[in-house]
Write an enzyme that holds these catalytic residues in place. Sequence first.
Site, PDB file in Angstrom:
ATOM      1  N   SER A 278      55.371  30.497  72.270  1.00  0.00           N
ATOM      2  CA  SER A 278      56.184  31.114  73.520  1.00  0.00           C
ATOM      3  C   SER A 278      56.686  30.222  74.299  1.00  0.00           C
ATOM      4  O   SER A 278      57.450  29.342  74.141  1.00  0.00           O
ATOM      5  CB  SER A 278      55.278  32.271  73.955  1.00  0.00           C
ATOM      6  OG  SER A 278      55.925  33.117  75.055  1.00  0.00           O
TER       7      SER A 278
ATOM      8  N   ASP B 112      63.288  32.590  76.660  1.00  0.00           N
ATOM      9  CA  ASP B 112      62.105  31.599  76.439  1.00  0.00           C
ATOM     10  C   ASP B 112      62.502  31.457  75.007  1.00  0.00           C
ATOM     11  O   ASP B 112      62.970  31.894  74.114  1.00  0.00           O
ATOM     12  CB  ASP B 112      60.627  32.185  76.750  1.00  0.00           C
ATOM     13  CG  ASP B 112      60.206  33.018  76.071  1.00  0.00           C
ATOM     14  OD1 ASP B 112      60.905  33.864  75.264  1.00  0.00           O
ATOM     15  OD2 ASP B 112      58.807  33.142  75.923  1.00  0.00           O
TER      16      ASP B 112
ATOM     17  N   ASP C  38      60.846  32.052  71.998  1.00  0.00           N
ATOM     18  CA  ASP C  38      60.505  33.202  71.148  1.00  0.00           C
ATOM     19  C   ASP C  38      61.418  34.469  71.637  1.00  0.00           C
ATOM     20  O   ASP C  38      61.299  35.407  70.859  1.00  0.00           O
ATOM     21  CB  ASP C  38      59.253  33.437  70.745  1.00  0.00           C
ATOM     22  CG  ASP C  38      58.356  34.079  71.769  1.00  0.00           C
ATOM     23  OD1 ASP C  38      58.468  33.588  72.910  1.00  0.00           O
ATOM     24  OD2 ASP C  38      57.522  34.888  71.642  1.00  0.00           O
TER      25      ASP C  38
ATOM     26  N   ASP D 208      61.287  36.787  73.752  1.00  0.00           N
ATOM     27  CA  ASP D 208      60.693  37.841  74.206  1.00  0.00           C
ATOM     28  C   ASP D 208      60.792  37.970  75.543  1.00  0.00           C
ATOM     29  O   ASP D 208      60.846  39.180  76.307  1.00  0.00           O
ATOM     30  CB  ASP D 208      59.310  38.333  73.733  1.00  0.00           C
ATOM     31  CG  ASP D 208      58.281  37.402  74.075  1.00  0.00           C
ATOM     32  OD1 ASP D 208      58.892  36.311  74.648  1.00  0.00           O
ATOM     33  OD2 ASP D 208      57.119  37.376  73.826  1.00  0.00           O
TER      34      ASP D 208
HETATM   35 MG    MG Z   1      57.602  34.484  74.793  1.00  0.00          MG
END
Ligand code: MG
Length: 483
Positions: free
Chosen positions: A118, A260, A262, A264
């Site tokens: 992340s 960010d 990834d 999300d």
């Molecule tokens: Mg993330």
Amino acid sequence: MLVGGAANGVFGVAEQLIISVSGMRGIVGENLTASIATDYGCAFGTFLKNRHTDKKEKLSVCIGRDSRPSGQMLKSAVTEGLCKVGVDVIDLGIVTTPGAGIMVRELACSGGVVVTASHNPAQYNGIKLLLDNGIAPPPAAAEQIKRCFFDKHFELVDSLDSGGVTSNDQTDSTHITKVLAIVDKETIGGRKFNVVLDSVNGAGGRVTKKLLAELGCVVSAINDEPTGVFAHAPEPRAENLTGLCEAVKTGRAEIGFAQDPDADRLAIVDEAGTYIGEEYTLALAAKYIFSKWHGHLGRVFTGWKPVPQAATNLSTSRMLDDVAEEAGGQVVRTAVGEANVAKAMLEHNCIIGGEGNGGVIDLRVSPVRDSLVGIALVLQLMAETQKTVSELVSEIGGYYMSKDKFAAGKSQARQILESAKETFTDAKLDTTDGCRFDFDDGWLHLRASNTEPVMRIIVEAKDQLAAQKYIDAVSNIRKKIPG
Ligand code: MG
């Protein structure tokens, strides 16, 4: 949540490998290695086989990764573990976490894996686990997986029953189709928004540029190559997004978006090039969704009876309550953790949810925090209201928020909470996750971290002076309780 380290003999370095409900996270080559990832794949596969004993056919798990250079190695290692216990693997390639969450359900897999750390720096990586509903395992299930990993009680199979690997490249297109279904493409497209996107060279660049193109935006993308060589510290906070702010200003853009690695989480920069703060992402998305509540929300799914409620964790801004209240709605508060919010959204049929760190969840797309959902809903709000980001932000209003942490062992943390309860007797108290005290002019959330010996203190109030009153009160409590 459990922290494994040198003490349990799995690895011998100071930095700890963290195993929590959402998976495993560590430093690659130090405490997170290919052999650990393979064991974790074996453990997850074994857990899934025991969970789906009713299934006669071989189970399948889809696996994706963010763009970190270590991603391919760890993805191969987890895949090997899953195949060793007889689970088929569908390789999604470099995808976002919300994209992987969608594909778990789309491909009717028994589980999903995302290799990502992340927002953590590049030396980190992680293995995030999803169940067949696209959500992280609940605590009891996470405990079983963790136990299986440490005990190495893997249900290995022989050659004939080994899992196989196939590839699927449909994640981005499936994701975009689902996001477009919750907004009006024509209305947004008519505005030809001038947008700057900063994907920090993570997994989000490719799919988000496609979405923005579908929405008729004129896009200037920075850090959009999925190299995993992060152009700046990857957490989408003000201090890391000076480049984006500058690009919005010089490009005279109407909005800037930061993801960010990834994808999300989503942070927003207004038309003046000012970072507005991640807490506004959910508030803006909710403002649009609640505005539609009295009309028609568009696409809904079978069995979902949406009600004017939002769900978020106890550490998220009161701005969401204000937005909900204006529309006659309410907010359900949960313990910190994406899975807790998603679970509450499903239980309460919430029309929107997420977390104050820029994570927006719309169940019509999936029960996973999704920056693409946030982008689409905010653009729809701007298109329909014909207002700028700063105008919408000032309509929502704002608070002063302070987030901090301090060292506190388990017993000390417990005593601090007890003392706080005795101190703030005039507040409305929620003990779902630590203590949240709600006052007329603000709130205070005190909780012990699950992964390190610290307490987190989040205070929000109408202004800094009011917030300081609560911060000082907690400081006084701490002084009386030795570590
Ligand atoms: Mg993330």
